[in-house]
Design a protein around this motif. Structure first.
Motif, PDB file in Angstrom:
ATOM      1  N   THR A   1     -65.842  15.831   1.623  1.00  0.00           N
ATOM      2  CA  THR A   1     -65.361  14.456   1.526  1.00  0.00           C
ATOM      3  C   THR A   1     -65.126  14.100   0.057  1.00  0.00           C
ATOM      4  O   THR A   1     -66.042  14.169  -0.752  1.00  0.00           O
ATOM      5  N   PRO A   2     -63.863  13.726  -0.361  1.00  0.00           N
ATOM      6  CA  PRO A   2     -63.594  13.420  -1.772  1.00  0.00           C
ATOM      7  C   PRO A   2     -64.292  12.150  -2.217  1.00  0.00           C
ATOM      8  O   PRO A   2     -64.463  11.208  -1.432  1.00  0.00           O
ATOM      9  N   ASP A   3     -64.640  12.161  -3.496  1.00  0.00           N
ATOM     10  CA  ASP A   3     -65.280  10.990  -4.079  1.00  0.00           C
ATOM     11  C   ASP A   3     -64.217   9.899  -4.241  1.00  0.00           C
ATOM     12  O   ASP A   3     -63.221  10.093  -4.932  1.00  0.00           O
ATOM     13  N   PRO A   4     -64.394   8.750  -3.605  1.00  0.00           N
ATOM     14  CA  PRO A   4     -63.367   7.699  -3.695  1.00  0.00           C
ATOM     15  C   PRO A   4     -63.120   7.229  -5.120  1.00  0.00           C
ATOM     16  O   PRO A   4     -62.004   6.870  -5.474  1.00  0.00           O
ATOM     17  N   ILE A   5     -64.128   7.240  -5.960  1.00  0.00           N
ATOM     18  CA  ILE A   5     -63.948   6.821  -7.358  1.00  0.00           C
ATOM     19  C   ILE A   5     -63.062   7.808  -8.105  1.00  0.00           C
ATOM     20  O   ILE A   5     -62.135   7.432  -8.836  1.00  0.00           O
ATOM     21  N   GLU A   6     -63.322   9.105  -7.901  1.00  0.00           N
ATOM     22  CA  GLU A   6     -62.504  10.126  -8.547  1.00  0.00           C
ATOM     23  C   GLU A   6     -61.065  10.074  -8.028  1.00  0.00           C
ATOM     24  O   GLU A   6     -60.106  10.288  -8.773  1.00  0.00           O
ATOM     25  N   ALA A   7     -60.920   9.812  -6.728  1.00  0.00           N
ATOM     26  CA  ALA A   7     -59.579   9.717  -6.148  1.00  0.00           C
ATOM     27  C   ALA A   7     -58.809   8.561  -6.770  1.00  0.00           C
ATOM     28  O   ALA A   7     -57.619   8.680  -7.089  1.00  0.00           O
ATOM     29  N   LEU A   8     -59.488   7.433  -6.982  1.00  0.00           N
ATOM     30  CA  LEU A   8     -58.841   6.281  -7.603  1.00  0.00           C
ATOM     31  C   LEU A   8     -58.468   6.572  -9.054  1.00  0.00           C
ATOM     32  O   LEU A   8     -57.408   6.161  -9.539  1.00  0.00           O
TER      33      LEU A   8
ATOM     34  N   GLU B   1     -55.395   8.763  -9.009  1.00  0.00           N
ATOM     35  CA  GLU B   1     -54.218   7.979  -8.643  1.00  0.00           C
ATOM     36  C   GLU B   1     -53.786   7.083  -9.800  1.00  0.00           C
ATOM     37  O   GLU B   1     -52.589   6.934 -10.088  1.00  0.00           O
TER      38      GLU B   1
END
Length: 207
Positions: A35-42, A45
C-alpha cells in the motif's frame, strides 16, 4: 480404555493451524508494504505538477520572445522588396548624372541647369528616404572582400594593396538591417600578398 496414540490427522491439523498463525504477521507486513504512502504519493504528484508548470512557463516565454522577434523582423524588412525597386530607380538617376558632360553643367542655359539640379535633388531625396527606413550603403572600397556583401566583377593587379582588397566599386551595394538587399559590385586587388607587398615568386605582368 484410554487410547494415548494420537491420530496423524489431528497432528497435521495442529501443525497447519500453527503455520497459519505464524504467517499472519508476514502477510500483514507485505500488505502494508504494497500500500503506497499517501503522503509520498502527494509529494510525487506535487513535484510532477511543478515540473509541468515550469515547462509551460518556459515554453510561453520562448513563444513570447519568438513572436517579438518575428514582429520586429516584419517591421524592419517589410519594405525590402519596395526598397530594392527604389534602388533601381536611384541607379538610373545616378547614371543620368554621370553621362552628362561637364560643359552641360556649366551651360548658360537656365533650363538645362535647372533640369540637372532637379535630377540631383531627386537622387539625394531618394537616398535620404531609403536611409530613413534603414536602407544603408555597404562599405566596400578599401575593405577586405566579403562574398556575403560584395560581388567580384574583375581583378586588379596591384602589388601595393593586400590580396583580396576591394579597390574599385562598380555599383554600390545596400543592406537593410542585417540583410543584404544587393551586394556591391567591385574590383578586387590581386598580386599584393597578405600585407600589400608583392607575393614571393610572383611576376608583375603589368610592367
Amino acid at each position: 480404555m484410554n487410547d494415548d496414540t494420537s491420530k496423524p490427522e489431528d497432528d497435521k491439523a495442529a501443525t497447519t493451524a500453527t503455520e497459519t498463525e505464524a504467517t499472519k504477521p508476514d502477510e500483514k507486513t507485505a500488505t502494508a508494504a504494497a500500500t503506497p504512502d499517501p503522503i509520498e504519493a502527494l509529494k510525487a504528484e506535487n513535484q510532477d505538477m511543478r515540473d509541468k508548470l515550469l515547462r509551460t512557463i518556459a515554453e510561453m516565454e520562448n513563444l513570447r520572445k519568438r513572436t517579438e522577434r518575428e514582429i520586429s523582423d516584419t517591421r524592419s524588412y517589410a519594405i525590402a522588396g519596395f526598397a530594392r525597386d527604389m534602388l533601381t530607380a536611384t541607379d538610373s538617376l545616378s547614371r543620368a548624372l554621370m553621362v552628362l558632360p561637364a560643359e552641360a553643367r556649366d551651360s548658360s542655359d537656365t533650363t538645362i541647369r535647372s533640369l540637372i539640379e532637379g535630377i540631383e535633388m531627386t537622387e539625394r531625396e531618394m537616398q535620404r528616404l531609403l536611409a530613413k527606413h534603414g536602407v544603408k550603403p555597404i562599405e566596400a572600397e578599401g575593405q577586405k572582400f566579403d562574398p556575403h556583401k560584395h560581388q567580384a566583377m574583375f581583378e586588379v593587379p596591384d602589388p601595393s594593396r593586400p590580396e583580396g582588397t576591394v579597390v574599385q566599386v562598380v555599383q554600390a551595394g545596400f543592406a537593410i538591417g542585417d540583410r543584404v538587399l544587393r551586394p556591391a559590385m567591385v574590383g578586387v586587388a590581386k598580386g599584393g600578398g597578405a600585407t600589400g607587398a608583392p607575393a614571393e615568386g610572383t611576376i608583375d605582368k603589368s610592367v
